[in-house]
Design a protein around this motif. Structure first.
Motif, PDB file in Angstrom:
ATOM      1  N   MET A   1     -35.931   4.419 -22.154  1.00  0.00           N
ATOM      2  CA  MET A   1     -37.231   4.502 -22.760  1.00  0.00           C
ATOM      3  C   MET A   1     -37.190   3.836 -24.135  1.00  0.00           C
ATOM      4  SD  MET A   1     -39.438   7.979 -22.663  1.00  0.00           S
ATOM      5  CE  MET A   1     -39.426   8.335 -20.927  1.00  0.00           C
ATOM      6  N   ILE A   2     -38.182   3.036 -24.453  1.00  0.00           N
ATOM      7  CA  ILE A   2     -38.251   2.328 -25.722  1.00  0.00           C
ATOM      8  C   ILE A   2     -39.226   3.057 -26.635  1.00  0.00           C
ATOM      9  CG2 ILE A   2     -38.944   0.185 -26.838  1.00  0.00           C
ATOM     10  CD1 ILE A   2     -38.100  -1.289 -24.324  1.00  0.00           C
ATOM     11  N   SER A  37     -37.537   0.382 -30.819  1.00  0.00           N
ATOM     12  CA  SER A  37     -36.090   0.557 -30.763  1.00  0.00           C
ATOM     13  C   SER A  37     -35.678   0.810 -29.326  1.00  0.00           C
ATOM     14  CB  SER A  37     -35.630   1.693 -31.677  1.00  0.00           C
ATOM     15  OG  SER A  37     -36.175   2.918 -31.270  1.00  0.00           O
ATOM     16  N   ILE A  38     -34.543   0.255 -28.974  1.00  0.00           N
ATOM     17  CA  ILE A  38     -33.997   0.411 -27.635  1.00  0.00           C
ATOM     18  C   ILE A  38     -32.650   1.107 -27.792  1.00  0.00           C
ATOM     19  CG2 ILE A  38     -33.189  -0.766 -25.558  1.00  0.00           C
ATOM     20  CD1 ILE A  38     -35.043  -3.107 -26.356  1.00  0.00           C
ATOM     21  N   PRO A  39     -32.502   2.302 -27.219  1.00  0.00           N
ATOM     22  CA  PRO A  39     -31.226   3.002 -27.329  1.00  0.00           C
ATOM     23  C   PRO A  39     -30.072   2.135 -26.834  1.00  0.00           C
ATOM     24  CG  PRO A  39     -32.905   4.434 -26.381  1.00  0.00           C
ATOM     25  CD  PRO A  39     -33.487   3.045 -26.439  1.00  0.00           C
ATOM     26  N   GLY A  40     -29.040   2.062 -27.629  1.00  0.00           N
ATOM     27  CA  GLY A  40     -27.877   1.265 -27.265  1.00  0.00           C
ATOM     28  C   GLY A  40     -27.996  -0.205 -27.616  1.00  0.00           C
ATOM     29  N   LYS A  41     -29.184  -0.657 -28.024  1.00  0.00           N
ATOM     30  CA  LYS A  41     -29.406  -2.058 -28.395  1.00  0.00           C
ATOM     31  C   LYS A  41     -29.689  -2.185 -29.885  1.00  0.00           C
ATOM     32  CE  LYS A  41     -29.421  -3.912 -24.220  1.00  0.00           C
ATOM     33  NZ  LYS A  41     -28.431  -4.840 -23.767  1.00  0.00           N
ATOM     34  N   GLY A  42     -30.596  -1.353 -30.401  1.00  0.00           N
ATOM     35  CA  GLY A  42     -30.934  -1.403 -31.817  1.00  0.00           C
ATOM     36  C   GLY A  42     -32.426  -1.383 -32.053  1.00  0.00           C
ATOM     37  N   LEU A  92     -32.306  -6.431 -20.777  1.00  0.00           N
ATOM     38  CA  LEU A  92     -32.763  -5.083 -20.475  1.00  0.00           C
ATOM     39  C   LEU A  92     -32.642  -4.787 -18.983  1.00  0.00           C
ATOM     40  CD1 LEU A  92     -36.002  -5.026 -22.644  1.00  0.00           C
ATOM     41  CD2 LEU A  92     -33.760  -4.100 -23.225  1.00  0.00           C
ATOM     42  N   SER A  93     -32.369  -3.540 -18.693  1.00  0.00           N
ATOM     43  CA  SER A  93     -32.330  -3.107 -17.299  1.00  0.00           C
ATOM     44  C   SER A  93     -33.182  -1.849 -17.151  1.00  0.00           C
ATOM     45  CB  SER A  93     -30.875  -2.806 -16.888  1.00  0.00           C
ATOM     46  OG  SER A  93     -30.416  -1.660 -17.581  1.00  0.00           O
ATOM     47  N   ALA A  94     -33.358  -1.413 -15.938  1.00  0.00           N
ATOM     48  CA  ALA A  94     -34.145  -0.200 -15.687  1.00  0.00           C
ATOM     49  C   ALA A  94     -33.539   0.993 -16.424  1.00  0.00           C
ATOM     50  CB  ALA A  94     -34.204   0.086 -14.187  1.00  0.00           C
ATOM     51  N   LYS A  95     -32.216   1.002 -16.602  1.00  0.00           N
ATOM     52  CA  LYS A  95     -31.540   2.104 -17.295  1.00  0.00           C
ATOM     53  C   LYS A  95     -32.006   2.231 -18.733  1.00  0.00           C
ATOM     54  CE  LYS A  95     -26.985   3.853 -18.416  1.00  0.00           C
ATOM     55  NZ  LYS A  95     -25.554   3.577 -18.495  1.00  0.00           N
ATOM     56  N   ASP A  96     -32.362   1.117 -19.391  1.00  0.00           N
ATOM     57  CA  ASP A  96     -32.838   1.156 -20.768  1.00  0.00           C
ATOM     58  C   ASP A  96     -34.169   1.882 -20.911  1.00  0.00           C
ATOM     59  OD1 ASP A  96     -30.711  -0.356 -21.928  1.00  0.00           O
ATOM     60  OD2 ASP A  96     -31.624  -2.173 -21.105  1.00  0.00           O
ATOM     61  N   PHE A  97     -34.883   2.085 -19.815  1.00  0.00           N
ATOM     62  CA  PHE A  97     -36.199   2.710 -19.856  1.00  0.00           C
ATOM     63  C   PHE A  97     -36.185   4.149 -19.332  1.00  0.00           C
ATOM     64  CE2 PHE A  97     -36.854  -1.841 -19.763  1.00  0.00           C
ATOM     65  CZ  PHE A  97     -37.747  -2.002 -20.790  1.00  0.00           C
ATOM     66  N   GLU A  98     -35.001   4.685 -19.149  1.00  0.00           N
ATOM     67  CA  GLU A  98     -34.894   6.070 -18.635  1.00  0.00           C
ATOM     68  C   GLU A  98     -35.012   7.061 -19.753  1.00  0.00           C
ATOM     69  OE1 GLU A  98     -31.219   6.153 -16.478  1.00  0.00           O
ATOM     70  OE2 GLU A  98     -32.052   5.009 -14.850  1.00  0.00           O
TER      71      GLU A  98
END
Length: 98
Positions: A1-2, A37-42, A92-98
């Motif tokens: 989730m962003i 912000s994207i968790p794990g990305k910044g 980005l992958s689907a996991k980034d939006f969980e």
């Protein structure tokens, strides 16, 4: 989730890359800054720079510091120290939006 911010305040979440692209596509003169912000990305801040005349070329010619900043940015991009918006979206992958 962003996580999405507007004017420094948290306003919600984006749950897909399609929603992210929609937010970017809807940017305009009045809505020209988009922070997320994207968790794990910044943390990211996108700033819309409209393509009005005169181009940035005139600004660069009149401002040596701006010219230096642009040259440094180009150099860092070539050395893979940065990424384009397309590269960000591709990472980005689907996991980034969980």
């Amino acid at each position: 989730m962003i996580k999405v911010k507007q004017g420094g305040d948290f306003v919600g979440y984006i749950e897909s890359s399609e929603e992210l692209m929609s937010q970017i596509a809807n940017m305009d003169r009045d809505n020209s800054v988009f922070q997320f912000s994207i968790p794990g990305k910044g943390k990211f801040t996108l700033v819309l720079q409209e393509e009005d005349e005169p181009s940035i070329k005139a600004d660069v010619e009149n401002n040596p510091q701006l010219k230096q900043m642009i040259e440094e940015s180009k150099s860092e991009y070539k050395m893979r120290k940065g990424m384009s918006t397309a590269e960000l979206l591709d990472s980005l992958s689907a996991k980034d939006f969980e």
